[in-house]
Write a protein that holds these residues in place. Structure first.
Motif, PDB file in Angstrom:
ATOM      1  N   PRO A   1      64.269  31.366  35.470  1.00 33.33           N
ATOM      2  CA  PRO A   1      63.862  30.642  36.685  1.00 33.33           C
ATOM      3  C   PRO A   1      64.249  29.178  36.695  1.00 33.33           C
TER       4      PRO A   1
ATOM      5  N   GLU B   1      50.816  21.590  45.334  1.00 34.91           N
ATOM      6  CA  GLU B   1      51.364  22.802  45.935  1.00 34.91           C
ATOM      7  C   GLU B   1      50.302  23.544  46.726  1.00 34.91           C
TER       8      GLU B   1
ATOM      9  N   GLY C   1      59.745  27.860  47.420  1.00 34.12           N
ATOM     10  CA  GLY C   1      59.950  29.285  47.173  1.00 34.12           C
ATOM     11  C   GLY C   1      61.322  29.770  47.589  1.00 34.12           C
TER      12      GLY C   1
ATOM     13  N   MET D   1      50.347  26.844  50.253  1.00 31.98           N
ATOM     14  CA  MET D   1      51.098  27.982  50.765  1.00 31.98           C
ATOM     15  C   MET D   1      51.442  27.886  52.249  1.00 31.98           C
TER      16      MET D   1
ATOM     17  N   ALA E   1      54.771  27.485  48.986  1.00 32.35           N
ATOM     18  CA  ALA E   1      55.408  28.774  48.701  1.00 32.35           C
ATOM     19  C   ALA E   1      54.319  29.829  48.596  1.00 32.35           C
ATOM     20  N   ASN E   2      54.704  31.077  48.773  1.00 30.71           N
ATOM     21  CA  ASN E   2      53.764  32.172  48.564  1.00 30.71           C
ATOM     22  C   ASN E   2      53.682  32.487  47.072  1.00 30.71           C
ATOM     23  N   PHE E   3      53.295  31.464  46.320  1.00 25.38           N
ATOM     24  CA  PHE E   3      53.105  31.559  44.879  1.00 25.38           C
ATOM     25  C   PHE E   3      51.775  30.924  44.531  1.00 25.38           C
ATOM     26  N   TRP E   4      51.175  31.393  43.461  1.00 28.32           N
ATOM     27  CA  TRP E   4      50.052  30.684  42.850  1.00 28.32           C
ATOM     28  C   TRP E   4      50.508  30.400  41.428  1.00 28.32           C
ATOM     29  N   ASN E   5      51.047  29.204  41.225  1.00 28.08           N
ATOM     30  CA  ASN E   5      51.646  28.876  39.936  1.00 28.08           C
ATOM     31  C   ASN E   5      50.586  28.476  38.916  1.00 28.08           C
ATOM     32  N   ASN E   6      50.526  29.214  37.811  1.00 26.16           N
ATOM     33  CA  ASN E   6      49.618  28.901  36.707  1.00 26.16           C
ATOM     34  C   ASN E   6      50.369  28.535  35.429  1.00 26.16           C
ATOM     35  N   GLU E   7      51.696  28.517  35.489  1.00 26.91           N
ATOM     36  CA  GLU E   7      52.500  28.174  34.323  1.00 26.91           C
ATOM     37  C   GLU E   7      52.750  26.663  34.321  1.00 26.91           C
TER      38      GLU E   7
ATOM     39  N   ARG F   1      56.332  25.465  34.558  1.00 26.54           N
ATOM     40  CA  ARG F   1      56.905  25.666  35.892  1.00 26.54           C
ATOM     41  C   ARG F   1      56.399  24.594  36.855  1.00 26.54           C
TER      42      ARG F   1
END
Length: 291
Positions: free
Chosen positions: A152, A234, A137, A236, A212-218, A221
């Motif tokens: 990105p 991944e 992140g 958090m 990372a403070n992400f929840w990647n659904n792509e 990416r």
């Protein structure tokens, strides 16, 4: 009368000397015991579903709280172990790790829990042993004017620990334009590898765990991280624990089970949390046996 007084003084003096000797011995024993008390192993978990199974496997448990965080303090195979429920996210994990280090002085740290897959070759239930952890992140964006949008895939990795100056603008900014990986403890990793044969739900692999403070659904990416950062999964929390542990020179290892994997259609399965905790228990038992 003088003779009686003399005898009384001698008796009182002898009693005083004996009491003082006993107190000195007791204090010496307490001090020596405190010095010789083994440092605990700290096992971290973000959510109750990732902590409670572990906590129930400890003996002689007492619970302590600090702000948002819960610490289950007990023993495993007669060795002190603390299970810390840190909450989700990098900030919570960093704070809980620092508090635990300052309060309990752990010998080693295992950060564990569920994760999302980045590697299409890994299935739900597979476990990744964090040979490396990395914060996915931390980025510096390219310069774009109003109306030029966002890209990105052109963002530059940023190492926030590279210097105490600005990571984006001052003369040393270019030194921060790199990925910082935190290596997992070789000793803890060896214990985790040693118990691979006990795990029956899926594969156990060594890999890189991204945080990372992400929840990647792509999907694109996710695969970009897999290609450019080498990530297997991944979550958090792990990179924050690794960063704090590194600053205190405490061995740390991240262990993560895949609870879902969008890259190959693996759907979320919360039961994997217990599988990971059992694996971590086996790892901790093996590590304790080596001490």
């Amino acid at each position: 009368m003088n003779k009686l007084l003399t005898q009384f003084i001698l008796l009182f003096t002898a009693l005083f000397i004996q009491l003082n000797a006993n107190a000195t011995t007791m204090n010496s024993t307490i001090t020596e015991s405190a010095v010789l008390a083994p440092q605990p192993i700290l096992i971290e978990a973000p959510m109750p579903i990732e902590a409670e199974y572990l906590a129930k496997r400890l003996s002689n448990v007492r619970i302590e709280y600090s702000g948002y965080f819960t610490f289950y303090i007990g023993t495993l195979d007669n060795y002190p172990v603390i299970v810390a429920e840190t909450g989700k996210g990098l900030e919570n994990t960093a704070a809980a790790t620092a508090i635990a280090i300052e309060r309990y002085r752990p010998l080693a740290i295992i950060n564990q829990g569920t994760s999302g897959g980045h590697d299409p070759a890994l299935m739900v239930g597979d476990i990744v042993l964090g040979k490396r952890t990395v914060n996915i992140g931390n980025f510096k964006t390219s310069h774009k004017k109003n109306g030029q949008g966002s890209d990105p895939f052109s963002w530059i990795p940023m190492d926030i620990m590279a210097s105490k100056g600005s990571a984006g603008e001052d003369s040393g900014a270019q030194d921060a334009e790199k990925i910082r990986f935190y290596a997992g403890s070789p000793t803890l990793l060896n214990s985790a590898i040693a118990v691979k044969g006990l795990y029956k739900r899926g594969k156990v692999v060594e890999g890189t765990i991204g945080s990372a403070n992400f929840w990647n659904n792509e999907i694109d990416r996710i695969l970009w991280f897999h290609k450019n950062f080498g990530t297997s999964a991944e979550e958090m929390e792990g990179a924050a624990a690794a960063m704090i542990a590194s600053e205190y020179n405490i061995p740390m290892l991240s262990i993560r089970v895949l609870s879902n994997n969008l890259t190959n259609g693996g759907k979320y399965d919360p039961s994997t949390a217990q599988d990971c905790q059992q694996y971590v228990l086996n790892t901790a038992k093996h590590y304790i046996a080596t001490l």
